[in-house]
Design a protein around this motif. Structure first.
Motif, PDB file in Angstrom:
ATOM      1  N   GLN A 105      38.565  34.615  31.258  1.00 57.77           N
ATOM      2  CA  GLN A 105      37.129  34.901  31.330  1.00 57.77           C
ATOM      3  C   GLN A 105      36.824  35.991  32.345  1.00 57.77           C
ATOM      4  O   GLN A 105      36.015  36.877  32.099  1.00 57.77           O
ATOM      5  CB  GLN A 105      36.363  33.617  31.697  1.00 57.77           C
ATOM      6  CG  GLN A 105      36.430  32.530  30.644  1.00 57.77           C
ATOM      7  CD  GLN A 105      35.881  31.207  31.145  1.00 57.77           C
ATOM      8  OE1 GLN A 105      35.375  31.115  32.272  1.00 57.77           O
ATOM      9  NE2 GLN A 105      35.995  30.174  30.343  1.00 57.77           N
ATOM     10  N   PHE A 106      37.488  35.928  33.481  1.00 56.03           N
ATOM     11  CA  PHE A 106      37.181  36.821  34.597  1.00 56.03           C
ATOM     12  C   PHE A 106      37.671  38.241  34.343  1.00 56.03           C
ATOM     13  O   PHE A 106      36.954  39.212  34.608  1.00 56.03           O
ATOM     14  CB  PHE A 106      37.815  36.270  35.876  1.00 56.03           C
ATOM     15  CG  PHE A 106      37.548  37.086  37.112  1.00 56.03           C
ATOM     16  CD1 PHE A 106      36.298  37.049  37.723  1.00 56.03           C
ATOM     17  CD2 PHE A 106      38.545  37.878  37.676  1.00 56.03           C
ATOM     18  CE1 PHE A 106      36.048  37.796  38.873  1.00 56.03           C
ATOM     19  CE2 PHE A 106      38.296  38.624  38.818  1.00 56.03           C
ATOM     20  CZ  PHE A 106      37.040  38.578  39.415  1.00 56.03           C
ATOM     21  N   ALA A 107      38.893  38.376  33.822  1.00 61.10           N
ATOM     22  CA  ALA A 107      39.495  39.707  33.705  1.00 61.10           C
ATOM     23  C   ALA A 107      40.072  39.998  32.320  1.00 61.10           C
ATOM     24  O   ALA A 107      40.754  41.005  32.144  1.00 61.10           O
ATOM     25  CB  ALA A 107      40.602  39.871  34.753  1.00 61.10           C
ATOM     26  N   GLU A 108      39.795  39.093  31.366  1.00 58.06           N
ATOM     27  CA  GLU A 108      40.288  39.287  29.995  1.00 58.06           C
ATOM     28  C   GLU A 108      41.808  39.474  29.963  1.00 58.06           C
ATOM     29  O   GLU A 108      42.341  40.304  29.218  1.00 58.06           O
ATOM     30  CB  GLU A 108      39.585  40.471  29.328  1.00 58.06           C
ATOM     31  CG  GLU A 108      38.082  40.294  29.216  1.00 58.06           C
ATOM     32  CD  GLU A 108      37.406  41.482  28.554  1.00 58.06           C
ATOM     33  OE1 GLU A 108      38.087  42.480  28.266  1.00 58.06           O
ATOM     34  OE2 GLU A 108      36.188  41.408  28.314  1.00 58.06           O
ATOM     35  N   ASP A 168      47.674  36.528  27.164  1.00 62.00           N
ATOM     36  CA  ASP A 168      48.658  35.464  27.411  1.00 62.00           C
ATOM     37  C   ASP A 168      49.900  36.021  28.102  1.00 62.00           C
ATOM     38  O   ASP A 168      50.481  35.368  28.968  1.00 62.00           O
ATOM     39  CB  ASP A 168      49.039  34.800  26.088  1.00 62.00           C
ATOM     40  CG  ASP A 168      47.901  33.973  25.489  1.00 62.00           C
ATOM     41  OD1 ASP A 168      46.959  33.632  26.232  1.00 62.00           O
ATOM     42  OD2 ASP A 168      47.960  33.684  24.281  1.00 62.00           O
ATOM     43  N   ALA A 169      50.293  37.234  27.716  1.00 65.26           N
ATOM     44  CA  ALA A 169      51.469  37.851  28.334  1.00 65.26           C
ATOM     45  C   ALA A 169      51.214  38.158  29.808  1.00 65.26           C
ATOM     46  O   ALA A 169      52.097  37.965  30.662  1.00 65.26           O
ATOM     47  CB  ALA A 169      51.844  39.126  27.588  1.00 65.26           C
ATOM     48  N   ASP A 170      50.002  38.645  30.136  1.00 67.60           N
ATOM     49  CA  ASP A 170      49.644  38.906  31.534  1.00 67.60           C
ATOM     50  C   ASP A 170      49.722  37.623  32.352  1.00 67.60           C
ATOM     51  O   ASP A 170      50.280  37.598  33.463  1.00 67.60           O
ATOM     52  CB  ASP A 170      48.223  39.468  31.635  1.00 67.60           C
ATOM     53  CG  ASP A 170      48.089  40.879  31.088  1.00 67.60           C
ATOM     54  OD1 ASP A 170      49.073  41.630  31.172  1.00 67.60           O
ATOM     55  OD2 ASP A 170      46.999  41.220  30.593  1.00 67.60           O
ATOM     56  N   ILE A 171      49.147  36.568  31.808  1.00 66.75           N
ATOM     57  CA  ILE A 171      49.102  35.294  32.527  1.00 66.75           C
ATOM     58  C   ILE A 171      50.504  34.743  32.738  1.00 66.75           C
ATOM     59  O   ILE A 171      50.841  34.236  33.810  1.00 66.75           O
ATOM     60  CB  ILE A 171      48.207  34.294  31.760  1.00 66.75           C
ATOM     61  CG1 ILE A 171      46.739  34.745  31.845  1.00 66.75           C
ATOM     62  CG2 ILE A 171      48.365  32.885  32.310  1.00 66.75           C
ATOM     63  CD1 ILE A 171      45.799  33.970  30.964  1.00 66.75           C
ATOM     64  N   ARG A 190      43.173  45.423  36.363  1.00 66.60           N
ATOM     65  CA  ARG A 190      41.756  45.135  36.117  1.00 66.60           C
ATOM     66  C   ARG A 190      41.299  43.932  36.931  1.00 66.60           C
ATOM     67  O   ARG A 190      40.198  43.929  37.483  1.00 66.60           O
ATOM     68  CB  ARG A 190      41.534  44.896  34.619  1.00 66.60           C
ATOM     69  CG  ARG A 190      40.073  44.634  34.250  1.00 66.60           C
ATOM     70  CD  ARG A 190      39.844  44.694  32.743  1.00 66.60           C
ATOM     71  NE  ARG A 190      40.664  43.716  32.028  1.00 66.60           N
ATOM     72  CZ  ARG A 190      41.698  44.046  31.245  1.00 66.60           C
ATOM     73  NH1 ARG A 190      42.036  45.314  31.085  1.00 66.60           N
ATOM     74  NH2 ARG A 190      42.384  43.106  30.617  1.00 66.60           N
ATOM     75  N   PHE A 191      42.151  42.913  37.026  1.00 62.47           N
ATOM     76  CA  PHE A 191      41.830  41.763  37.862  1.00 62.47           C
ATOM     77  C   PHE A 191      41.546  42.202  39.295  1.00 62.47           C
ATOM     78  O   PHE A 191      40.568  41.770  39.913  1.00 62.47           O
ATOM     79  CB  PHE A 191      42.981  40.753  37.841  1.00 62.47           C
ATOM     80  CG  PHE A 191      42.833  39.648  38.846  1.00 62.47           C
ATOM     81  CD1 PHE A 191      42.098  38.513  38.552  1.00 62.47           C
ATOM     82  CD2 PHE A 191      43.430  39.738  40.102  1.00 62.47           C
ATOM     83  CE1 PHE A 191      41.957  37.496  39.482  1.00 62.47           C
ATOM     84  CE2 PHE A 191      43.298  38.725  41.033  1.00 62.47           C
ATOM     85  CZ  PHE A 191      42.560  37.605  40.725  1.00 62.47           C
TER      86      PHE A 191
END
Length: 202
Positions: A20-23, A26-29, A133-134
């Motif tokens: 929600q915060f930075a779109e 799944d790979a980023d997370i 972006r985060f």
């Protein structure tokens, strides 16, 4: 609930908020899953200490914190803002400049966070545009915190600041002492009682 399931649930909440915060994808997370770790902070203990270098970003899953400074001349405490659940917590200036922070960040309740060390976060910036972006959005969030706070002190009455506080944090009066709220509003206790009475009558 078993400890493993509790950890998984906490991670799920973090994942949802990162999306929600930075779109983040799944790979980023997934890149950062092993880099976040649990941190419990007891009531009245600190996320960071005054004149220390902040080295972490935390995601609050339980609890409320106050950010404040102590006037060296009067030794009075001045509350700058309150930060609650589902918000990223850090001392941004100290984090970015690696200099000591003049503020303290105190837990006003027993708190639970997932935290990541800033050195690890910088590694993520180099690996992923999503994490870059985060970082930008985190900086913007804290810029808005500070800008909104400065403008409220310059342009609003204490009653206006009180109204905004209870609107943005509906349960604040049940979680934070009136002394801390008076400090945040920049007024004394009797003035807060008067403002609360005036607001209740309207």
């Amino acid at each position: 609930m078993t400890p493993n399931r509790m950890v998984a649930r906490k991670q799920t909440i973090l994942h949802e908020h990162l999306q929600q915060f930075a779109e983040l994808s799944d790979a980023d997370i997934e890149l950062a899953d092993d880099l976040w770790y649990f941190r419990a902070i007891a009531k009245h203990d600190f996320f960071n200490f005054q004149n220390s270098v902040c080295r972490q970003v935390g995601f609050i899953q339980k609890g409320i914190f106050r950010v404040y400074y102590i006037d060296p001349k009067t030794e009075l405490e001045h509350n700058l803002y309150f930060i609650t659940e589902n918000t990223f917590l850090t001392s941004l200036k100290g984090l970015l400049t690696k200099t000591t922070c003049p503020y303290l960040i105190e837990a006003l309740e027993d708190a639970e966070l997932l935290v990541i060390d800033y050195d690890r976060l910088q590694q993520l910036y180099s690996q992923s545009h999503g994490w870059e972006r985060f970082g930008r959005l985190l900086a913007e969030q804290y810029f808005l915190f500070n800008q909104t706070r400065s403008e409220s002190l310059l342009t609003q009455t204490a009653e206006d600041r009180y109204r905004d506080l209870v609107e943005n944090y509906p349960n604040i009066l049940n979680r934070v002492s009136l002394g801390h709220i008076s400090s945040y509003l920049g007024i004394k206790g009797p003035s807060l009682s008067r403002i609360r009475s005036q607001v209740a009558r309207k």
